[in-house]
Design a protein around this motif. Structure first.
Motif, PDB file in Angstrom:
ATOM      1  N   THR A   1      12.243   2.877  -2.736  1.00  0.00           N
ATOM      2  CA  THR A   1      12.967   2.711  -3.989  1.00  0.00           C
ATOM      3  C   THR A   1      14.237   1.934  -3.720  1.00  0.00           C
ATOM      4  N   LYS A   2      14.811   1.408  -4.798  1.00  0.00           N
ATOM      5  CA  LYS A   2      16.000   0.594  -4.587  1.00  0.00           C
ATOM      6  C   LYS A   2      17.163   1.444  -4.114  1.00  0.00           C
ATOM      7  N   LYS A   3      17.126   2.730  -4.440  1.00  0.00           N
ATOM      8  CA  LYS A   3      18.180   3.599  -3.944  1.00  0.00           C
ATOM      9  C   LYS A   3      18.013   3.868  -2.451  1.00  0.00           C
ATOM     10  N   MET A   4      16.765   3.936  -2.007  1.00  0.00           N
ATOM     11  CA  MET A   4      16.476   4.238  -0.602  1.00  0.00           C
ATOM     12  C   MET A   4      16.563   2.980   0.269  1.00  0.00           C
ATOM     13  N   ALA A   5      16.445   1.821  -0.361  1.00  0.00           N
ATOM     14  CA  ALA A   5      16.327   0.596   0.437  1.00  0.00           C
ATOM     15  C   ALA A   5      17.493   0.386   1.405  1.00  0.00           C
TER      16      ALA A   5
ATOM     17  N   THR B   1       0.955   1.643  -6.591  1.00  0.00           N
ATOM     18  CA  THR B   1       0.828   1.974  -7.996  1.00  0.00           C
ATOM     19  C   THR B   1       2.176   1.939  -8.700  1.00  0.00           C
ATOM     20  N   PHE B   2       3.263   1.934  -7.931  1.00  0.00           N
ATOM     21  CA  PHE B   2       4.590   1.928  -8.551  1.00  0.00           C
ATOM     22  C   PHE B   2       5.167   0.528  -8.674  1.00  0.00           C
ATOM     23  N   VAL B   3       4.368  -0.485  -8.414  1.00  0.00           N
ATOM     24  CA  VAL B   3       4.934  -1.825  -8.254  1.00  0.00           C
ATOM     25  C   VAL B   3       5.600  -2.320  -9.537  1.00  0.00           C
TER      26      VAL B   3
ATOM     27  N   ASN C   1      12.471   0.347 -10.236  1.00  0.00           N
ATOM     28  CA  ASN C   1      13.305   0.705  -9.086  1.00  0.00           C
ATOM     29  C   ASN C   1      12.522   0.798  -7.796  1.00  0.00           C
ATOM     30  N   VAL C   2      11.350   0.184  -7.745  1.00  0.00           N
ATOM     31  CA  VAL C   2      10.586   0.243  -6.497  1.00  0.00           C
ATOM     32  C   VAL C   2      10.417  -1.170  -5.978  1.00  0.00           C
ATOM     33  N   LEU C   3      10.630  -1.315  -4.658  1.00  0.00           N
ATOM     34  CA  LEU C   3      10.468  -2.626  -4.050  1.00  0.00           C
ATOM     35  C   LEU C   3       8.990  -2.957  -3.944  1.00  0.00           C
ATOM     36  N   PRO C   4       8.624  -4.200  -4.124  1.00  0.00           N
ATOM     37  CA  PRO C   4       7.220  -4.584  -3.948  1.00  0.00           C
ATOM     38  C   PRO C   4       6.878  -4.721  -2.480  1.00  0.00           C
ATOM     39  N   GLY C   5       6.893  -3.615  -1.761  1.00  0.00           N
ATOM     40  CA  GLY C   5       6.497  -3.647  -0.371  1.00  0.00           C
ATOM     41  C   GLY C   5       7.669  -3.585   0.584  1.00  0.00           C
ATOM     42  N   ALA C   6       7.396  -3.067   1.805  1.00  0.00           N
ATOM     43  CA  ALA C   6       8.459  -2.911   2.797  1.00  0.00           C
ATOM     44  C   ALA C   6       8.921  -4.254   3.325  1.00  0.00           C
TER      45      ALA C   6
ATOM     46  N   TRP D   1      20.625  -4.787  -5.854  1.00  0.00           N
ATOM     47  CA  TRP D   1      21.143  -3.514  -5.383  1.00  0.00           C
ATOM     48  C   TRP D   1      21.862  -3.749  -4.063  1.00  0.00           C
ATOM     49  N   PRO D   2      22.718  -2.839  -3.670  1.00  0.00           N
ATOM     50  CA  PRO D   2      23.622  -3.155  -2.551  1.00  0.00           C
ATOM     51  C   PRO D   2      22.946  -3.081  -1.196  1.00  0.00           C
TER      52      PRO D   2
END
Lengths: 215, 140, 323, 119
Positions: free
Chosen positions: A77-81, A109-111, A115-120, A174-175
């Protein structure tokens, strides 16, 4: 400085050392003990008695300073990134990344979520992709063996002179601190909505025109 | 009594140590996953070797993750020219398999798909109108 | 000292370094293997015969890993930290006697010498944890210091019982005094206290609070990468060896074996058994809480150890033939 | 003999130092070194470090350290007594019993004062 990693060209000593290093590094991959989401349950299962990571010398270390491999088990997630990226950056080199499961490969499935990145690989240089939702423990073990093969096949000579990893998209929304591996990025680049990597969807209109007698 | 619990615990672990480990030696012995496990999508073929897909699009309508791609034959709308699965996106929910009115899709027991190349995760089930893999023969 | 003695000492020290390397490699391998089996796993299996090449591979990897020095760390103390744990460990091992007359330093105060260097380790751990300027390392270092000094006193008092009974601090004399009855049968209480305290001194489960993986990432060694982490492992396993040696030499008869001729083989066997015992504990017991850890030392072991030493002294005076 | 063993002990320490320094040298030769600000930041589970790293800690540690000091010195006194116990006999035993009793009183005092209570 490293005699092998920074070497300009292979010499006798560097090639011998290179073989030794590849042997050692490929047989001792310690993943950092970071579970992001549901795939980490399967990761723990792989470490437990039935599949037993330790057979291959894969041992979870809690501190990224002592770890070699980062298994990304789940959607970032963008918060976890920033956290994932910081933990990755704090690992000692050489280091590798395994994207485990559909979410880590492409957002899964969250793509479509905001707030989810499209892949690591949006933020990390991924070496091995393990498809599955979640992958079976055997699949994870197979992925780790693929990584072992990758490490033992890739020459370490001059590996620090390779071009830096540039993420396909530059996240600015996101930061994230773009440091280290991302030195090559130009400052001031703009965040682009990433291209969805799935094949273009067949328009839904086609479904309505499906032959009715066969449905 | 103080200490007897400790001894009991030591006894339990020792019994485990003397017993047979439950570990499966994965790369050396393959045990097939359970029959209802969902690993990878594959396609049945006819007796003639042609893909069983009738290009009805039901799987694509049902797919929640936009994983599948289907290209129909412009001359024959019941024939698929191309059928692509993006396994790096799929959640293996099984809706496509359940939805298929022709039982053309099924799940394999194959899980060894880890790769260095992300592109290899997108694979064709039908390419140029022909099945690309040795599929099981279509169920009657 | 003559030149021959210098060479003799140097050869011995090289041998001890080799011994530490072998102890670490075989100890870690056996620990991973044995704990694996305790958990119904297989442990290292596929690299070399039953995973014997696993540890050499780990060492090659550790040596070639990047050595990170955090910006906030004290640069000198950060580099000196491994020295402060490895050097006491090696120096303590210099006084071990492996057979009558077979050892580098056969001192008449050998036991005291070993304890002196063993108890320098908390200083090393504290320096490691303090130098990194990270919260995890600081808490780990403080816990290490508090735990190691707390358990030092019961350990010393329990060992004093053996000194009283043997009337000597020379390791050879202490072991030879057990040719008849081992001290574990004469001082069972002392043995229990010494075993628990040594377990805590070695930072082993259930007393592994300084590096509690589930609370403190890796405790005082969180910021240590690559070979620095390897040095701490090296020190921990040589301390494990020294601690197992002390238990075997002070209480389990050293190289003596009832009904059988004395041989260094028995000593080795007992050391391996003690090390295996600690691994067995690690595979079985949960970790203690900090406050119960401290109260176990101060409120239980210390008073019992005082009672034990006075009782042993009284017995030694009252029954000079037996004790 | 005594001087010799001190020399050998010093030699053991020097050997340990040389061993560590030699391996440092190997590490300097083999290990890659690519520092960057993120990597050199203190590890705090992926977050930016918060607050002072060398935070003040509980006063209990000092209290334990003082009690430790007392009992460590006592143990150091007990060792020579234990060595010569058979020569000094019951008289020595009685003297040491008084000494230990005083210390036990001290322990009880510390215990009652809550020095040994950790939480």
């Amino acid at each position: 400085m490293g005699v092998v990693d920074d070497a300009e060209q292979p010499g006798f000593i560097t090639t011998t050392l290179d073989k030794l290093l590849r042997w050692g590094r490929s047989r001792s991959m310690w993943p950092v003990n970071a579970g992001i989401a549901c795939c980490s349950l399967e990761m723990m299962t792989t470490g437990a008695a039935r599949y037993d990571f330790d057979r291959f010398g894969i041992m979870f270390r809690s501190s990224p300073r002592q770890a070699d491999v980062m298994i990304v088990p789940g959607p970032i997630t963008k918060k976890m990134a920033p956290i994932v990226q910081r933990v990755y950056n704090q690992m000692a080199e050489p280091r590798w990344v395994i994207a485990m499961g559909s979410c880590a490969i492409s957002g899964g499935t969250f793509v479509d979520s905001y707030n989810v990145l499209p892949g690591a690989e949006t933020i990390l240089p991924v070496d091995i992709y393990i498809p599955g939702c979640p992958p079976r423990p055997e699949a994870l073990l197979y992925g780790c063996l693929q990584l072992k093969k990758l490490i033992s096949e890739t020459s370490t000579i001059g590996s620090s002179r390779k071009p830096m990893y540039v993420p396909p998209v530059l996240p600015e929304e996101w930061p994230l601190e773009l440091l280290g591996e991302y030195d090559a990025l130009e400052a001031g680049a703009v965040w682009v909505q990433p291209e969805r990597d799935s094949p273009p969807v067949t328009p839904l209109g086609d479904a309505e025109s499906a032959p009715e007698d066969e449905l | 009594m103080f200490g007897s619990g400790l001894l009991k615990g030591l006894g339990i672990t020792l019994r485990h140590a003397l017993g047979r480990p439950v570990t499966e030696l994965y790369p050396f012995e393959h045990k097939n996953p359970p029959a209802n496990s969902r690993t990878f999508i594959a396609m049945h073929v006819n007796e003639e070797g042609a893909p069983a897909c009738r290009a009805c699009n039901t799987c694509i309508v049902g797919c929640p993750d936009r994983v599948l791609k289907l290209v129909k034959d412009p001359d024959d709308p019941k024939r698929a020219v191309e059928f692509v699965v993006n396994s790096g996106r799929c959640t293996y929910c099984g809706l496509c398999v359940e939805n298929c009115p022709f039982d053309a899709l099924y799940f394999t027991q194959d899980y060894e798909r880890a790769t260095r190349d992300k592109g290899a995760l997108i694979y064709h089930l039908i390419e140029d109108g022909a099945c690309t893999h040795e599929g099981e023969v279509d169920r009657p | 000292m003559s030149a021959a003695m210098w060479i003799h000492a140097l050869l011995w020290l090289v041998g001890l370094l080799l011994l530490i390397a072998v102890v670490t490699v075989m100890g870690v391998w056996w620990e991973r293997k044995f704990i694996g089996h305790l958990q119904r796993r297989r442990g290292p299996l596929h690299h070399g015969f039953h995973g014997l090449l696993q540890l050499p591979a780990d060492m090659v990897k550790m040596i070639s890993k990047e050595d990170i020095v955090p910006d906030s760390a004290d640069p000198w103390l950060f580099q000196i930290g491994p020295l402060m744990v490895v050097v006491p460990a090696i120096a303590a091992m210099a006084a071990l006697m492996f057979a009558p007359g077979f050892g580098l330093l056969d001192m008449n105060h050998g036991l005291f010498y070993i304890f002196a260097f063993q108890t320098l380790l908390p200083l090393g751990f504290a320096v490691i944890g303090w130098s990194c300027a990270s919260k995890f390392t600081l808490i780990g270092a403080l816990r290490a210091a508090a735990q190691l000094i707390s358990y030092e006193i019961p350990m010393l008092l329990a060992a004093l019982g053996v000194v009283v009974a043997a009337g000597s601090m020379r390791l050879t004399d202490i072991i030879n005094a057990q040719a008849g009855v081992w001290y574990i049968f004469k001082e069972p209480l002392g043995f229990a206290i010494f075993g628990i305290a040594v377990l805590a001194e070695m930072n082993r489960t259930p007393f592994d609070l300084p590096e509690a993986e589930s609370e403190l990432v890796a405790g005082y060694q969180t910021e240590y990468s690559g070979m620095k982490f390897g040095f701490v492992q090296l020190a921990e396993y040589s301390v494990l060896f020294t601690g197992s040696y002390l238990v075997s030499a002070l209480f389990l008869g050293g190289w003596n074996m009832p009904f059988l001729p004395a041989s260094p083989l028995w000593l080795l066997l007992k050391i391996v058994a003690c090390m295996t015992m600690t691994m067995w504990f690690r595979g079985t017991f949960p970790r203690l809480r900090v406050d119960s850890l401290m109260s176990l030392s101060w409120k239980w072991l210390l008073p019992i150890a005082l009672v034990n030493i006075m009782a042993v002294a009284a017995l030694a005076l009252a029954l000079p033939g037996i004790y | 003999m005594y001087a010799d063993s001190v020399l050998v002990a010093a030699l053991a320490c020097v050997t340990g130092v040389l061993f560590v320094l030699a391996l440092y040298g190997v590490v300097a030769l083999l290990a890659p070194k690519r520092p960057n600000p993120l990597k050199n930041a203190t590890y705090e589970c992926g977050h930016e470090p918060v607050g002072v790293p060398r935070a003040p800690f509980r006063v209990q540690y000092y209290a334990i350290a003082i009690v430790f000091l007392i009992f460590d010195v006592e143990t150091a006194f007990l060792y020579p007594w234990g060595l010569v116990l058979r020569q000094i006999g019951w008289a020595g035993y009685g003297e040491m019993a008084i000494f230990v009793a005083i210390l036990v009183v001290g322990l009880v005092y510390a215990w009652r004062k809550g020095v040994l209570r950790w939480v």
